[in-house]
Design a protein around this motif. Sequence first.
Motif, PDB file in Angstrom:
ATOM      1  N   THR A 211      31.699 -61.868  -2.324  1.00  0.00           N
ATOM      2  CA  THR A 211      30.954 -62.036  -3.576  1.00  0.00           C
ATOM      3  C   THR A 211      31.860 -61.730  -4.755  1.00  0.00           C
ATOM      4  N   TYR A 212      31.543 -62.341  -5.870  1.00  0.00           N
ATOM      5  CA  TYR A 212      32.288 -62.147  -7.107  1.00  0.00           C
ATOM      6  C   TYR A 212      31.381 -61.489  -8.139  1.00  0.00           C
ATOM      7  N   ASN A 213      31.990 -60.738  -9.046  1.00  0.00           N
ATOM      8  CA  ASN A 213      31.267 -60.318 -10.233  1.00  0.00           C
ATOM      9  C   ASN A 213      31.641 -61.305 -11.336  1.00  0.00           C
ATOM     10  N   VAL A 214      31.106 -61.110 -12.541  1.00  0.00           N
ATOM     11  CA  VAL A 214      31.351 -62.052 -13.632  1.00  0.00           C
ATOM     12  C   VAL A 214      32.838 -62.132 -13.966  1.00  0.00           C
ATOM     13  N   ARG A 215      33.512 -61.006 -14.009  1.00  0.00           N
ATOM     14  CA  ARG A 215      34.937 -60.992 -14.359  1.00  0.00           C
ATOM     15  C   ARG A 215      35.759 -61.791 -13.350  1.00  0.00           C
ATOM     16  N   ASP A 216      35.495 -61.588 -12.056  1.00  0.00           N
ATOM     17  CA  ASP A 216      36.249 -62.315 -11.027  1.00  0.00           C
ATOM     18  C   ASP A 216      35.938 -63.809 -11.043  1.00  0.00           C
TER      19      ASP A 216
ATOM     20  N   ARG B 174      40.903 -72.826 -13.193  1.00  0.00           N
ATOM     21  CA  ARG B 174      40.587 -74.242 -12.994  1.00  0.00           C
ATOM     22  C   ARG B 174      40.414 -74.972 -14.331  1.00  0.00           C
ATOM     23  N   GLY B 175      40.444 -74.219 -15.435  1.00  0.00           N
ATOM     24  CA  GLY B 175      40.266 -74.825 -16.747  1.00  0.00           C
ATOM     25  C   GLY B 175      38.819 -75.142 -17.066  1.00  0.00           C
ATOM     26  N   ILE B 176      37.888 -74.436 -16.425  1.00  0.00           N
ATOM     27  CA  ILE B 176      36.467 -74.720 -16.618  1.00  0.00           C
ATOM     28  C   ILE B 176      35.848 -73.779 -17.645  1.00  0.00           C
ATOM     29  N   ALA B 177      36.127 -72.491 -17.545  1.00  0.00           N
ATOM     30  CA  ALA B 177      35.501 -71.502 -18.425  1.00  0.00           C
ATOM     31  C   ALA B 177      36.486 -71.013 -19.478  1.00  0.00           C
ATOM     32  N   ARG B 178      35.948 -70.740 -20.672  1.00  0.00           N
ATOM     33  CA  ARG B 178      36.771 -70.224 -21.759  1.00  0.00           C
ATOM     34  C   ARG B 178      36.695 -68.712 -21.867  1.00  0.00           C
ATOM     35  N   ASP B 179      35.513 -68.153 -21.569  1.00  0.00           N
ATOM     36  CA  ASP B 179      35.335 -66.706 -21.673  1.00  0.00           C
ATOM     37  C   ASP B 179      34.201 -66.247 -20.760  1.00  0.00           C
ATOM     38  N   LYS B 180      34.080 -64.927 -20.613  1.00  0.00           N
ATOM     39  CA  LYS B 180      33.065 -64.364 -19.711  1.00  0.00           C
ATOM     40  C   LYS B 180      31.656 -64.654 -20.205  1.00  0.00           C
ATOM     41  N   GLN B 181      31.483 -64.725 -21.512  1.00  0.00           N
ATOM     42  CA  GLN B 181      30.154 -65.012 -22.063  1.00  0.00           C
ATOM     43  C   GLN B 181      29.662 -66.384 -21.615  1.00  0.00           C
ATOM     44  N   GLU B 182      30.572 -67.323 -21.515  1.00  0.00           N
ATOM     45  CA  GLU B 182      30.211 -68.660 -21.062  1.00  0.00           C
ATOM     46  C   GLU B 182      29.737 -68.613 -19.607  1.00  0.00           C
ATOM     47  N   VAL B 183      30.418 -67.827 -18.777  1.00  0.00           N
ATOM     48  CA  VAL B 183      30.018 -67.684 -17.376  1.00  0.00           C
ATOM     49  C   VAL B 183      28.639 -67.030 -17.294  1.00  0.00           C
ATOM     50  N   ARG B 184      28.411 -65.983 -18.091  1.00  0.00           N
ATOM     51  CA  ARG B 184      27.093 -65.328 -18.110  1.00  0.00           C
ATOM     52  C   ARG B 184      26.000 -66.303 -18.534  1.00  0.00           C
TER      53      ARG B 184
ATOM     54  N   LEU C  19      42.193 -74.275 -26.175  1.00  0.00           N
ATOM     55  CA  LEU C  19      43.315 -74.429 -25.252  1.00  0.00           C
ATOM     56  C   LEU C  19      44.093 -73.125 -25.107  1.00  0.00           C
ATOM     57  N   LYS C  20      44.253 -72.400 -26.215  1.00  0.00           N
ATOM     58  CA  LYS C  20      44.944 -71.113 -26.148  1.00  0.00           C
ATOM     59  C   LYS C  20      44.189 -70.147 -25.246  1.00  0.00           C
ATOM     60  N   LYS C  21      42.860 -70.155 -25.347  1.00  0.00           N
ATOM     61  CA  LYS C  21      42.060 -69.269 -24.502  1.00  0.00           C
ATOM     62  C   LYS C  21      42.244 -69.611 -23.035  1.00  0.00           C
ATOM     63  N   VAL C  22      42.244 -70.911 -22.725  1.00  0.00           N
ATOM     64  CA  VAL C  22      42.415 -71.345 -21.333  1.00  0.00           C
ATOM     65  C   VAL C  22      43.784 -70.929 -20.810  1.00  0.00           C
ATOM     66  N   LEU C  23      44.796 -71.044 -21.659  1.00  0.00           N
ATOM     67  CA  LEU C  23      46.161 -70.723 -21.240  1.00  0.00           C
ATOM     68  C   LEU C  23      46.486 -69.242 -21.349  1.00  0.00           C
TER      69      LEU C  23
END
Length: 144
Positions: free
Chosen positions: A3-8, A16-26, A122-126
């Motif tokens: 299992t993963y938590n939000v950070r992982d 994978r270039g899908i998420a920009r930040d943890k808030q987006e995942v939440r 793009l900077k966030k992704v990189l």
Amino acid sequence: MLTYNVRDAFQVLKERGIARDKQEVRKWLNEGYIEAEPPENRRIGWKIRADALQRFIERYEVGDFQGLMQRRKTTIPALSLEARPLSEGEPKGSESQLFRLEEEMTSLRQQVRALRREMNDLKKVLGFPVLAAAQTSDEKAADS
């Protein structure tokens, strides 16, 4: 079962270039795009199964989540720097030229803002640091 938590999960999605930040995942977790066990409390957090995260990644990359992808894309209007000929009823004086130049400047400012947002994404992704967008002296003068 892994299992993963939000950070992982964010780290996997960021690679994978899908998420920009943890808030987006939440946000995706809250909206149900990623299947997960909701948090019992703030300390424990979300429990995301590896297979659920993999399903989300596959569906995202295939294009099943067009709504998510559309929200993330920035549309940039076409750049038009060619001089537009005057129409028949349009006066040839400096007022009309000034008006056209002001319209072009407004359009170019919008394009610059959109490109800055895209660059910051793009900077966030990189993983590069993102500085707060400061207004240029031209923009400050235009706002006043």
